[in-house]
Write a protein that holds these residues in place. Structure first.
Motif, short mmCIF file in Angstrom:
data_model
loop_
_atom_site.label_atom_id
_atom_site.label_comp_id
_atom_site.label_asym_id
_atom_site.label_seq_id
_atom_site.Cartn_x
_atom_site.Cartn_y
_atom_site.Cartn_z
N ASP A 1 122.18 26.28 -42.09
CA ASP A 1 121.76 25.78 -41.01
C ASP A 1 120.47 26.59 -40.50
OD1 ASP A 1 123.79 24.12 -40.94
OD2 ASP A 1 124.92 24.61 -39.29
N SER A 2 119.78 25.80 -40.00
CA SER A 2 118.67 26.73 -39.25
C SER A 2 118.66 26.83 -37.69
CB SER A 2 117.12 25.83 -39.67
OG SER A 2 117.03 24.67 -39.21
N VAL A 3 118.05 27.90 -37.30
CA VAL A 3 118.06 28.04 -35.89
C VAL A 3 116.43 28.65 -35.40
CG1 VAL A 3 120.56 29.09 -35.81
CG2 VAL A 3 118.66 30.64 -36.32
N LEU A 4 116.34 28.91 -34.24
CA LEU A 4 115.13 29.34 -33.60
C LEU A 4 115.20 30.71 -32.88
CD1 LEU A 4 113.65 25.88 -32.52
CD2 LEU A 4 112.71 27.27 -34.44
N LEU A 5 114.47 31.82 -33.38
CA LEU A 5 114.58 33.13 -32.60
C LEU A 5 113.35 33.66 -32.16
CD1 LEU A 5 115.61 34.72 -36.05
CD2 LEU A 5 117.19 33.87 -34.46
#
Ligand SMILES: Cc1cc2nc3c(=O)[nH]c(=O)nc-3n(C[C@H](O)[C@H](O)[C@H](O)COP(=O)(O)OP(=O)(O)OC[C@H]3O[C@@H](n4cnc5c(N)ncnc54)[C@H](O)[C@@H]3O)c2cc1C
Ligand code: FES
Length: 328
Positions: A173-177
């Motif tokens: 899964d992709s996330v934003l940081l």
């Protein structure tokens, strides 16, 4: 004089003493925030017209200050301001979940591989954006070496991001940081550093503390390091074997797990309150040189900071991250 803010083509008048965040929320705007205390930076915004107030930039990096970013929950403007939310694509970095593991009954570790460099020291916190919501989490590993950021996330009933981490997040899964932020990181620069370090925290407060210990050992720190991890009961503690085995390998490292109630457990855990153990550790330490790090539940962090300062440790040598929750 009443100041106005201009946001998304509309003008809003600020009430007396009101922050930009309060004004936007009062007018039904769906803007990002969490602690309302100037700590988490979830409410970071950009000024397109008018200078942000000094208070609203106090904890920001110089590069953000210079570009007129500010914390909406700390900004009480006395002049008109044009403002906009963050450009997510520009300000956040994409990361991919690399692995996920349960650490104890209510804490999950999420390992994230950022697709671009994140300027962060082990122990600092990052902002994680999931489903449009931003929350802060501390870096629990040597992220600058591993190329992966590990977070320890405690399950909160009905919590948006912690429920996502426990129930939905999966490898790939992709996330934003965005980050790193905060003062909780190892300050030594070479293997001559011999000041003593005391680290204490409850629950996932262990995350930044463990990262700081790993970083200190990696820098060849020569002074004594004592890490104290507290919980209510034995099942709340995690990484006990890992920390004990680290303490067995390094003469200058000691580890004290403690709980309020041992519940007949035969494991070697101290029973008592974390603050009592910390007070006792501080009382025998070299208080002039001691560096103290406290993270986790805000009430405990504030108590430990106060007691340690009263015991004679300079406030310049006390670093803390209270895990402030969403303030409604
Ligand atoms: C600097 C900083 C570092 C942090 N580092 C970590 C970390 O490493 N690991 C970690 O697990 N958390 C950490 N936190 C807390 C984290 O940012 C979130 O607040 C937490 O995960 C809850 O977010 P959520 O979206 O799941 O819950 P939300 O949707 O924000 O909250 C849902 C409801 O639960 C309540 N609530 C939230 N937190 C708590 C709580 N602790 N106890 C009781 N009620 C609560 C809220 O007030 C709200 O009513 C940190 C916070 C800060 C400010
Ligand atoms: S810093 Fe503004 S909401 Fe946390």
């Amino acid at each position: 004089m009443t100041a106005n803010i201009f946001f998304q083509g509309e003008s809003y008048s600020l009430q007396d003493g009101e922050t930009v965040l309060e004004c936007l929320l009062r007018n039904g705007k769906d803007v990002s925030y969490s602690c309302k205390n100037g700590v988490c930076q979830s409410c970071l915004m950009h000024s397109t017209q008018g200078e942000p107030t000094k208070e609203s930039q106090l904890r920001l990096k110089d590069s953000l200050k210079a570009q007129n970013f500010f914390l909406a929950c700390q900004c009480r403007p006395n002049q008109d301001m044009g403002i906009e939310t963050l450009n997510v694509e520009k300000e956040f970095t994409k990361g991919i979940i690399y692995d996920k593991e349960m650490l104890c009954h209510n804490v999950v570790a999420i390992h994230i591989k950022p697709l671009a460099d994140i300027e962060a020291r082990p122990g600092q916190y990052i902002n994680l954006m999931v489903e449009g919501v931003v929350r802060s989490y501390s870096i629990a590993n040597l992220s600058n070496k591993d190329g992966v950021i590990t977070l320890h996330i405690r399950k909160i009933a009905n919590g948006i991001v912690s429920s996502w981490a426990h129930d939905k997040a999966k490898t790939g899964d992709s996330v934003l940081l965005r980050g790193g932020m905060g003062d909780c990181f190892y300050l030594g620069t070479n293997n001559e550093n011999s000041f003593p370090i005391l680290l204490a925290g409850t629950g996932t407060g262990l995350a930044p503390l463990e990262a700081i210990v790993l970083d200190a050992l990696d820098h060849g720190h020569k002074g004594k390091i004592h890490i104290i991890h507290g919980g209510l009961k034995p099942s709340d503690l995690y990484h006990m074997e890992k920390l004990q085995s680290l303490a067995d390998s390094y003469e200058n490292l000691s580890y004290t797990p403690c709980v309020l109630n041992k519940e007949n457990s035969v494991i070697d855990i101290y029973e008592g309150s974390l603050d009592a153990i910390v007070n006792s550790a501080v009382s025998t330490a070299d208080k002039i040189n001691l560096r103290a790090y406290f993270c986790g539940a805000p009430e405990m962090v504030n108590l430990l900071k106060k007691n340690t300062f009263i015991a004679g440790v300079s406030s310049k040598h006390i670093f803390s991250d209270p895990f402030l929750q969403k303030h409604t």
